[in-house]
Design a protein around this motif. Structure first.
Motif, PDB file in Angstrom:
ATOM      1  N   ALA A  90       0.830  -1.202   0.000  1.00 42.51           N
ATOM      2  CA  ALA A  90       0.000   0.000   0.000  1.00 42.51           C
ATOM      3  C   ALA A  90       0.862   1.249   0.000  1.00 42.51           C
ATOM      4  N   LYS A  91       1.919   1.209   0.779  1.00 36.75           N
ATOM      5  CA  LYS A  91       2.855   2.339   0.831  1.00 36.75           C
ATOM      6  C   LYS A  91       3.460   2.610  -0.542  1.00 36.75           C
ATOM      7  N   GLU A  92       3.881   1.546  -1.219  1.00 37.55           N
ATOM      8  CA  GLU A  92       4.475   1.700  -2.547  1.00 37.55           C
ATOM      9  C   GLU A  92       3.476   2.262  -3.544  1.00 37.55           C
ATOM     10  N   LEU A  93       2.233   1.810  -3.470  1.00 34.28           N
ATOM     11  CA  LEU A  93       1.202   2.292  -4.392  1.00 34.28           C
ATOM     12  C   LEU A  93       0.906   3.775  -4.172  1.00 34.28           C
ATOM     13  N   ILE A  94       0.893   4.184  -2.907  1.00 36.75           N
ATOM     14  CA  ILE A  94       0.567   5.586  -2.597  1.00 36.75           C
ATOM     15  C   ILE A  94       1.729   6.516  -2.909  1.00 36.75           C
ATOM     16  N   GLY A 147       4.325   5.920  -4.787  1.00 37.93           N
ATOM     17  CA  GLY A 147       4.918   5.730  -6.106  1.00 37.93           C
ATOM     18  C   GLY A 147       4.314   6.569  -7.199  1.00 37.93           C
ATOM     19  N   GLY A 148       3.434   7.498  -6.846  1.00 39.45           N
ATOM     20  CA  GLY A 148       2.881   8.401  -7.848  1.00 39.45           C
ATOM     21  C   GLY A 148       1.656   7.855  -8.547  1.00 39.45           C
ATOM     22  N   LYS A 149       1.088   6.731  -8.065  1.00 36.05           N
ATOM     23  CA  LYS A 149      -0.109   6.182  -8.673  1.00 36.05           C
ATOM     24  C   LYS A 149      -1.297   7.106  -8.412  1.00 36.05           C
ATOM     25  N   LYS A 150      -2.270   7.051  -9.327  1.00 39.39           N
ATOM     26  CA  LYS A 150      -3.443   7.903  -9.185  1.00 39.39           C
ATOM     27  C   LYS A 150      -4.617   7.153  -8.539  1.00 39.39           C
ATOM     28  N   ASP A 151      -4.331   5.966  -7.999  1.00 37.90           N
ATOM     29  CA  ASP A 151      -5.385   5.178  -7.365  1.00 37.90           C
ATOM     30  C   ASP A 151      -5.994   5.944  -6.199  1.00 37.90           C
ATOM     31  N   ARG A 152      -7.316   5.788  -6.054  1.00 38.46           N
ATOM     32  CA  ARG A 152      -7.971   6.320  -4.871  1.00 38.46           C
ATOM     33  C   ARG A 152      -7.758   5.336  -3.718  1.00 38.46           C
ATOM     34  N   ILE A 153      -8.074   5.774  -2.527  1.00 39.37           N
ATOM     35  CA  ILE A 153      -7.789   4.952  -1.353  1.00 39.37           C
ATOM     36  C   ILE A 153      -8.533   3.619  -1.420  1.00 39.37           C
ATOM     37  N   TYR A 154      -9.792   3.646  -1.854  1.00 38.50           N
ATOM     38  CA  TYR A 154     -10.542   2.389  -1.920  1.00 38.50           C
ATOM     39  C   TYR A 154      -9.951   1.457  -2.971  1.00 38.50           C
ATOM     40  N   GLU A 155      -9.330   2.035  -4.018  1.00 40.53           N
ATOM     41  CA  GLU A 155      -8.688   1.195  -5.036  1.00 40.53           C
ATOM     42  C   GLU A 155      -7.416   0.551  -4.488  1.00 40.53           C
ATOM     43  N   VAL A 156      -6.677   1.303  -3.684  1.00 39.23           N
ATOM     44  CA  VAL A 156      -5.487   0.744  -3.037  1.00 39.23           C
ATOM     45  C   VAL A 156      -5.906  -0.381  -2.093  1.00 39.23           C
ATOM     46  N   ALA A 157      -6.983  -0.148  -1.340  1.00 40.19           N
ATOM     47  CA  ALA A 157      -7.478  -1.168  -0.411  1.00 40.19           C
ATOM     48  C   ALA A 157      -7.789  -2.468  -1.149  1.00 40.19           C
ATOM     49  N   GLU A 158      -8.426  -2.359  -2.305  1.00 45.77           N
ATOM     50  CA  GLU A 158      -8.753  -3.546  -3.098  1.00 45.77           C
ATOM     51  C   GLU A 158      -7.487  -4.262  -3.566  1.00 45.77           C
ATOM     52  N   LYS A 159      -6.476  -3.499  -3.996  1.00 48.62           N
ATOM     53  CA  LYS A 159      -5.256  -4.095  -4.547  1.00 48.62           C
ATOM     54  C   LYS A 159      -4.408  -4.808  -3.490  1.00 48.62           C
ATOM     55  N   VAL A 160      -4.590  -4.440  -2.232  1.00 48.14           N
ATOM     56  CA  VAL A 160      -3.785  -5.074  -1.182  1.00 48.14           C
ATOM     57  C   VAL A 160      -4.591  -6.061  -0.340  1.00 48.14           C
ATOM     58  N   GLY A 161      -5.761  -6.458  -0.853  1.00 48.67           N
ATOM     59  CA  GLY A 161      -6.483  -7.564  -0.220  1.00 48.67           C
ATOM     60  C   GLY A 161      -7.536  -7.213   0.796  1.00 48.67           C
ATOM     61  N   TYR A 162      -7.988  -5.942   0.829  1.00 45.04           N
ATOM     62  CA  TYR A 162      -9.027  -5.571   1.772  1.00 45.04           C
ATOM     63  C   TYR A 162     -10.395  -5.443   1.107  1.00 45.04           C
ATOM     64  N   GLY A 163     -10.481  -5.821  -0.153  1.00 45.53           N
ATOM     65  CA  GLY A 163     -11.748  -5.802  -0.871  1.00 45.53           C
ATOM     66  C   GLY A 163     -12.402  -4.441  -0.849  1.00 45.53           C
ATOM     67  N   SER A 164     -13.667  -4.423  -0.488  1.00 44.40           N
ATOM     68  CA  SER A 164     -14.417  -3.158  -0.467  1.00 44.40           C
ATOM     69  C   SER A 164     -14.384  -2.497   0.908  1.00 44.40           C
ATOM     70  N   ASN A 165     -13.677  -3.092   1.837  1.00 44.83           N
ATOM     71  CA  ASN A 165     -13.648  -2.556   3.212  1.00 44.83           C
ATOM     72  C   ASN A 165     -12.519  -1.536   3.362  1.00 44.83           C
ATOM     73  N   SER A 166     -12.654  -0.403   2.677  1.00 43.58           N
ATOM     74  CA  SER A 166     -11.603   0.620   2.699  1.00 43.58           C
ATOM     75  C   SER A 166     -11.488   1.286   4.063  1.00 43.58           C
ATOM     76  N   GLN A 167     -12.573   1.317   4.814  1.00 48.79           N
ATOM     77  CA  GLN A 167     -12.522   1.936   6.145  1.00 48.79           C
ATOM     78  C   GLN A 167     -11.617   1.127   7.078  1.00 48.79           C
ATOM     79  N   TYR A 168     -11.777  -0.198   7.036  1.00 46.60           N
ATOM     80  CA  TYR A 168     -10.933  -1.051   7.866  1.00 46.60           C
ATOM     81  C   TYR A 168      -9.474  -0.955   7.412  1.00 46.60           C
ATOM     82  N   PHE A 169      -9.261  -0.901   6.085  1.00 45.79           N
ATOM     83  CA  PHE A 169      -7.908  -0.726   5.545  1.00 45.79           C
ATOM     84  C   PHE A 169      -7.274   0.545   6.107  1.00 45.79           C
ATOM     85  N   SER A 170      -8.038   1.648   6.123  1.00 48.81           N
ATOM     86  CA  SER A 170      -7.509   2.922   6.615  1.00 48.81           C
ATOM     87  C   SER A 170      -7.127   2.827   8.089  1.00 48.81           C
ATOM     88  N   GLN A 171      -7.931   2.105   8.867  1.00 49.88           N
ATOM     89  CA  GLN A 171      -7.631   1.940  10.289  1.00 49.88           C
ATOM     90  C   GLN A 171      -6.331   1.160  10.485  1.00 49.88           C
TER      91      GLN A 171
END
Length: 407
Positions: free
Chosen positions: A353-357, A359-383
Motif C-alpha cells: 500500500a505504501k508503494e502504491l501511494i 509511487g505516484g499512482k493515481k489510485d484512490r484509497i478504496y482502489e489501493v485497499a482492493e489491490k492489497v487484499g481488503y476488498g471493499s472494506n476501505s474503512q478497515y484498511f484505513s484503520q
C-alpha cells in the motif's frame, strides 16, 4: 524717486533670492535625478540608451568613466528598516561623494561607486559587513565587480547577479570578487545514479551509499547549475532514499523536504542528506539470514502471489494450496519467521500500500485497499494503515504529493 529706487532694489533682491533657491534646490535633487537615471539604465526600464545619453550630458560624465559595482545580500529575516540602515552604513563607508547609485532591489542592496582601487573596495565592503553584524545582527553576503566603464553597468549587474549563486557552492566565504570565479553559460545537466543509490540504501550497504553520494555531490559541484536546479536534483535523490525507510518513520523523513528547500548552501544540503542516508542505511543493514524450510518457502511464495486476494488466510492456504495441517503450518511459520501468519500478511499488505501511494499512482484509497487484499472494506484498511504507519492513507498521500511537487 527714492520710492522707485526701493522698488527696484526690492525686485532685484527677490530675483536673486529666487535664483539662489532654484540653484540650491537643483543641487539638492541632483543626486536623486542621477540615481534615477542610473537605476533605469541598469535595470533596463524605458529607452535605456536615451536615458544613459541624457545622464552623461546632464552630469557631464564620460561613458568610459571607470566604476565598480557591489551587491550586498543580508541574511533571511532582514526587515526593510534593517536594509535601510545597512544601505546608509554602506554609503558612509564608501563615501557619499563616491557612491553614484545606492538602491534596494530584491532584498539586496546595489551600489555603484567611483572607487576603483580593489583593495580599498574590499576593505570598505568588509567594514560594512562588520557594522551590519555588530549593530543589526545580520550576516551579509557581498560580491563586488571588476573595474569597468560606467556604460557597462547593466552587464556588470547581470554578471554579479549570476555570480551570487557561487555563495550556494562556496566554502563558507561571504565575500566574493568577480575575478575569482567563472560563470556557467547555461544550466549544466547531470545524470544522477538514483537507482543505484536507492538499491544501496535499501540493502543497507553503507560504503556503497557513501561512495555514490560522494559521486553525486561531486558531479553537482562540477556542473554548478543554478541553486534552484541543484536543489531539484537533491530533492529527487532524497525522495529515492526515503522510499527505503521504515514506514513508521516516513512522517519524520518527509519533513526533510522542507529542510532541503530552506538550506542556503550545497554543503548544508549535502550534510543533511548524508546524515539521513546513514540513518536509513543503518536501519536497513542485513539481519541474520534466515534459512527457511521448503514448506515455509512455499508459504511465503503463495502469500506474495496472492497478497491482493481478500480470502488469503492461513486456513485457506493450508487446505487449498499446500494441503497441510493448518495448526502445524501456523506453528512452523511462527517458529521460522518469528511472526504470526496474520501479522506477516498485514505487514506485506501495508508495504505494498505504501508503494502504491508514494509511487505516484493515481489510485484512490478504496482502489489501493482492493489491490492489497481488503476488498471493499476501505474503512478497515484505513484503520490498519494508520495503526501501522502512524498516519492515515490520505495524509500519507499528501506527503507523497509534496515530495513529487518538490522535484
Amino acid at each position: 524717486m527714492f520710492k522707485a529706487d526701493n522698488t527696484v532694489h526690492s525686485s532685484k533682491n527677490i530675483s536673486e533670492s529666487f535664483e539662489r533657491m532654484v540653484i540650491e534646490e537643483s543641487e539638492r535633487v541632483k543626486p536623486i535625478i542621477r540615481e534615477q537615471f542610473l537605476k533605469e539604465y541598469i535595470f533596463g526600464t524605458g529607452d535605456t540608451d536615451e536615458i544613459f545619453e541624457l545622464y552623461c550630458r546632464t552630469f557631464d560624465t564620460d561613458k568610459m568613466t571607470p566604476v565598480r559595482m557591489i551587491i550586498l545580500k543580508p541574511s533571511d529575516g532582514c526587515s526593510d528598516e534593517d536594509l535601510y540602515f545597512v544601505k546608509n552604513a554602506a554609503e558612509r563607508c564608501l563615501g557619499e561623494d563616491a557612491v553614484l547609485l545606492s538602491v534596494n532591489i530584491r532584498n539586496s542592496i546595489l551600489l555603484l561607486t567611483s572607487r576603483t582601487d580593489r583593495a580599498q573596495v574590499k576593505k570598505l565592503t568588509e567594514k560594512v559587513r562588520a557594522i551590519a553584524e555588530r549593530c543589526y545582527g545580520l550576516n551579509i553576503s557581498a560580491i563586488y565587480s571588476k573595474t569597468a566603464p560606467i556604460v557597462d553597468a547593466p552587464y556588470m549587474f547581470e554578471r554579479l547577479e549570476r555570480g551570487m549563486q557561487h555563495f550556494f557552492y562556496g566554502d563558507g566565504t561571504d565575500l566574493l570578487y568577480e575575478g575569482d570565479f567563472s560563470l556557467a553559460k547555461n544550466d549544466c545537466m547531470i545524470e544522477p545514479k538514483y537507482g543505484a543509490i536507492e538499491r544501496a540504501v535499501k540493502s543497507g550497504d553503507g560504503e556503497k551509499t557513501k561512495d555514490l553520494l560522494s559521486d553525486f555531490f561531486g558531479s553537482l559541484e562540477e556542473a554548478a547549475p543554478t541553486p534552484a536546479l541543484a536543489k531539484t536534483y537533491c530533492l529527487e535523490l532524497y525522495v529515492c532514499m526515503i522510499r527505503c525507510c521504515d514506514v513508521e518513520k516516513i512522517d519524520k523523513y518527509m519533513k526533510g523536504i522542507v529542510e532541503i528547500q530552506n538550506r542556503k548552501t550545497l554543503r548544508g544540503i549535502k550534510d543533511f542528506i548524508t546524515e539521513k542516508a546513514a540513518e536509513i542505511v543503518k536501519a536497513n543493514e542485513p539481519k541474520t539470514i534466515r534459512i527457511y524450510s521448503s514448506l515455509i518457502k512455499d508459504t511465503i511464495r503463495v502469500i506474495d502471489e496472492n497478497i491482493g486476494n481478500e480470502n488469503l488466510s492461513l486456513r485457506w492456504l493450508a487446505g487449498t494450496i499446500l494441503y497441510t495441517n493448518v495448526d502445524y503450518l501456523g506453528k512452523l511459520f511462527k517458529k521460522e519467521t518469528g511472526k504470526n501468519f496474520s501479522h506477516y500478511v498485514m505487514e506485506k499488505r501495508m508495504e505494498l500500500a505504501k508503494e502504491l501511494i508514494i509511487g505516484g499512482k493515481k489510485d484512490r484509497i478504496y482502489e489501493v485497499a482492493e489491490k492489497v487484499g481488503y476488498g471493499s472494506n476501505s474503512q478497515y484498511f484505513s484503520q490498519v494503515f494508520k495503526k501501522y504507519t502512524g498516519v492515515s492513507p490520505l495524509e500519507y498521500k499528501e506527503y507523497a504529493k509534496m515530495a513529487r511537487s518538490a522535484m
